[in-house]
Design a protein around this motif. Structure first.
Motif, short mmCIF file in Angstrom:
data_model
loop_
_atom_site.label_atom_id
_atom_site.label_comp_id
_atom_site.label_asym_id
_atom_site.label_seq_id
_atom_site.Cartn_x
_atom_site.Cartn_y
_atom_site.Cartn_z
N ASN A 33 0.81 -1.22 0.00
CA ASN A 33 0.00 0.00 0.00
C ASN A 33 0.85 1.27 0.00
OD1 ASN A 33 0.86 -0.24 2.69
ND2 ASN A 33 -0.92 0.91 3.41
N GLY A 34 1.93 1.29 0.78
CA GLY A 34 2.76 2.48 0.84
C GLY A 34 3.37 2.80 -0.50
N ARG A 54 -6.79 16.19 -1.44
CA ARG A 54 -5.50 15.51 -1.49
C ARG A 54 -5.37 14.50 -0.37
NH1 ARG A 54 -0.96 19.96 -3.30
NH2 ARG A 54 -1.45 19.83 -5.52
N ALA A 55 -5.80 14.91 0.83
CA ALA A 55 -5.72 14.00 1.98
C ALA A 55 -6.58 12.77 1.73
CB ALA A 55 -6.14 14.72 3.25
N LEU A 58 -4.90 10.48 -0.85
CA LEU A 58 -3.78 9.74 -0.27
C LEU A 58 -4.28 8.60 0.60
CD1 LEU A 58 -1.18 12.43 0.81
CD2 LEU A 58 -0.81 10.55 -0.77
N GLN A 59 -5.33 8.90 1.39
CA GLN A 59 -5.82 7.86 2.29
C GLN A 59 -6.44 6.69 1.53
OE1 GLN A 59 -7.92 10.75 4.84
NE2 GLN A 59 -7.08 9.61 6.54
N LEU A 62 -3.87 4.32 0.29
CA LEU A 62 -3.09 3.58 1.29
C LEU A 62 -3.82 2.31 1.74
CD1 LEU A 62 -1.54 6.42 3.45
CD2 LEU A 62 -0.28 4.58 2.36
N GLU A 63 -4.91 1.97 1.00
CA GLU A 63 -5.59 0.72 1.31
C GLU A 63 -4.75 -0.47 0.86
OE1 GLU A 63 -8.18 0.19 3.02
OE2 GLU A 63 -8.89 2.26 3.27
N PHE A 64 -5.09 -1.62 1.40
CA PHE A 64 -4.41 -2.88 1.08
C PHE A 64 -4.20 -3.07 -0.43
CE2 PHE A 64 -4.64 -7.29 -0.20
CZ PHE A 64 -3.81 -7.94 0.68
N ASP A 94 -14.92 5.44 -3.68
CA ASP A 94 -13.76 4.72 -3.14
C ASP A 94 -13.88 3.22 -3.39
OD1 ASP A 94 -13.20 7.19 -2.28
OD2 ASP A 94 -13.12 6.72 -0.14
#
Lengths: 303, 268
Positions: A33-34, A54-55, A58-59, A62-64, A94
């Motif tokens: 994810n990273g 943007r936040a 990004l979040q 960062l999911e699996f 999402d």
């Protein structure tokens, strides 16, 4: 309405370069994810201007995620197209994005692993190693150059392919195609998750449940084989005919579980983890706990 | 054989690259044939290291990171055995003993990988925090720190081997208990469940659970590859979508049965 937001070729090259490092922060909780979020950053910068957007972007990235690192590229391409549509106001939620990622990663890993790890690498490696064994420096050079040419060509070309195909998917909004894809993606995603839980969560219980003495003729009688290579031949023939290698038939607890439902233990662990997550147990605690369980169960001979 | 300061620094740099690549699997600096050759190049022992690299490459042919499993660690095996070969100073005669050391080192490297991957779990939580603020630079920074950690995973042991010499390393390796390494491997097989559980929690609705069950059951048939499962999954999704569309028309759906297949073909 503002002008259409579009990713430039320069953005896509930057994303392609960053995707080289997709496994850099590989971890037991959400795997690639990273690296995935790291790869998407040039796109997020281009497409979203407010801090909140943007936040959120990004979040959600960062999911699996986990697949073969090279076939991540076509998935990145499709995701870029979806993000572009979303930034331009299309109702891509999402779940649709996560569904597309999960739905594609399993089958594509199924292409990437055999193609790269078990076809290209042994061929190049074998060729290079045989040169190196004679002290020829061309071996490693050949391996390095060819491997990276193939890899970089593949990842760039498939990322572009995914990007173009992805735009086409989102063009036809009127027919409800996007809603179909959202639902279809979560169906495919759940289907693939079901099979991944079965195949990739590995649990094996070691204890022996029963040891049965086999009848004469059901096993290979090693004392009565002819000597030398003739004996080896006879043994192999007998094994092919279905004879057991030893005089006893050993059944472990895992064999019994497998004859009931293969992969049951993996499923139970997954369900337990889901339940614990809903009880707000930290994933890190669960990971460390599973390692501890692994060591303890191994030491007492259960696994 | 003693190494100069510059040679030691270069060896550590090569080890760092191999460590990074051991997890990235992109440029392949961690493959024995590349890593051993580079160590040989910087220490001036090119030919023995080249032969070591070629031999190890043959042994490591099938080692691959698949899914969440990590293969025996080619990076530590090749870097450390090449350093031990150079330090031993036996030239080509030292290749075989170096290989005997390389294989347990590959397992020890696996242990280090598990540790780093667990540490990286903490790092992605720091990335989460940075993401919440929309801070690109901090997400980048933590990702790069994670990569550096992977490099140090090999660079530090390499520096240690250079510092303490070959013999103590051998003793240390044989002292590592099998119950610890095997037990960690057992745990490593199970922890992937945590990741799957997180995605399922996110995607699951009453409507799509049956597909999870079908996927789980079909995966027990070993002859269906993941690619094949993907094909079945796509087909199921298309069929389901087509059927829900005709929900109102009752039993009159017969005329449409050829459609899902046609749609798949159109999509290609």
């Amino acid at each position: 309405m503002a002008e259409q937001l579009k990713l430039s070729k320069k953005d896509r090259v930057a994303i392609w370069w960053r995707s080289t490092f997709i496994q850099g922060s590989w971890n037991y909780e959400r795997m690639q994810n990273g690296g995935w979020a790291f790869s998407m950053i040039p796109a997020i910068k281009r497409l979203y201007k407010t801090k909140e957007d943007r936040a959120a972007a990004l979040q959600r990235h960062l999911e699996f995620f986990n697949t073969h690192p090279y076939v991540a590229s076509p998935i990145i391409g499709v995701t870029l197209a979806l993000e572009e549509e979303r930034a331009n106001g299309a109702p891509v939620d999402d779940k649709a994005i996560q569904g597309v990622k999960v739905g594609m990663m399993g089958p594509l890993a199924g292409i990437g692993d055999p193609t790269f790890w078990f076809t290209v690498k042994p061929i190049l490696g074998g060729l290079a190693a045989s040169l190196a064994l004679t002290g020829n420096i061309l071996g490693p050079i050949l391996y390095f150059v060819l491997w990276n040419l193939i890899r970089m060509g593949f990842t760039w070309y498939t990322q572009e392919l995914g990007y173009k195909a992805g735009s086409k998917i989102t063009e036809d909004l009127s027919g409800g195609l996007l809603q179909d894809i959202t639902k279809g993606a979560s169906i495919l995603g759940m289907f693939i998750l079901g099979s991944l839980v079965n195949r990739w969560v590995s649990v094996a219980f070691a204890p022996t449940v029963s040891e049965v003495q086999l009848d004469e003729g059901a096993y290979i009688d090693w004392d009565e084989l002819p000597a030398g290579s003739e004996g080896i031949r006879t043994a192999l023939e007998q094994q092919a005919a279905g004879r057991s290698l030893s005089e006893t038939s050993v059944t472990t607890l895992q064999d019994n579980l497998d004859s009931l439902i293969p992969g049951l233990a993996g499923l139970l662990i997954t369900l337990l983890c889901m339940w614990l997550l809903r009880k707000k147990v930290s994933p890190i605690a669960m990971i460390l706990g599973l390692f501890a369980v692994g060591i303890v169960f191994h030491v007492i001979g259960l696994m | 054989m003693d190494l100069t300061m510059i040679q030691i620094i270069l060896v550590v740099i090569v080890a760092f690259l191999a460590g990074v690549e051991g997890i990235l699997d992109e440029f392949h600096f961690h493959q024995p044939i590349i890593a051993c050759t580079l160590i040989g190049l910087v220490t001036g022992e090119l030919v023995p290291c080249l032969i070591l690299g070629g031999t190890l490459q043959m042994i490591a042919m099938g080692w691959a990171n698949i899914g969440a499993a990590v293969a025996p660690d080619a990076a530590l095996a090749s870097v450390a055995s090449a350093i031990i070969l150079v330090l031993g100073g036996q030239g080509e005669a030292g290749v075989i003993p170096a290989i005997a050391i390389a294989v347990p080192l590959a397992v020890a490297g696996l242990l280090l990988t598990i540790i780093v991957r667990t540490l990286a779990t903490g790092i992605v939580h720091l990335m989460d925090a940075a993401a919440k603020e929309g801070n690109f630079r901090r997400v980048d920074m933590w990702h790069i720190i994670a990569i550096v950690m992977q490099g140090l995973r090999i660079a530090i042991p390499a520096a240690l081997i250079v510092a303490i010499g070959a013999a103590p390393v051998r003793d240390l390796l044989t002292a590592m208990p099998a119950w610890l390494t095997d037990g960690l491997a057992v745990g490593g097989g199970m922890v992937v469940a945590v990741g799957y559980a997180m995605v399922i929690n996110m995607m699951a609705t009453r409507e799509v659970w049956p597909f999870f069950a079908i996927g789980f059951v079909l995966a027990t048939i070993p002859s269906i590859t993941l690619l094949g499962l993907g094909g079945i999954g796509v087909a199921l999704a298309l069929i389901y979508l087509a059927l829900t569309k005709q929900g109102g028309s009752g039993g009159g759906g017969n005329g449409n049965t050829g459609d899902p297949l046609g749609k798949i073909i159109d999509d290609y």
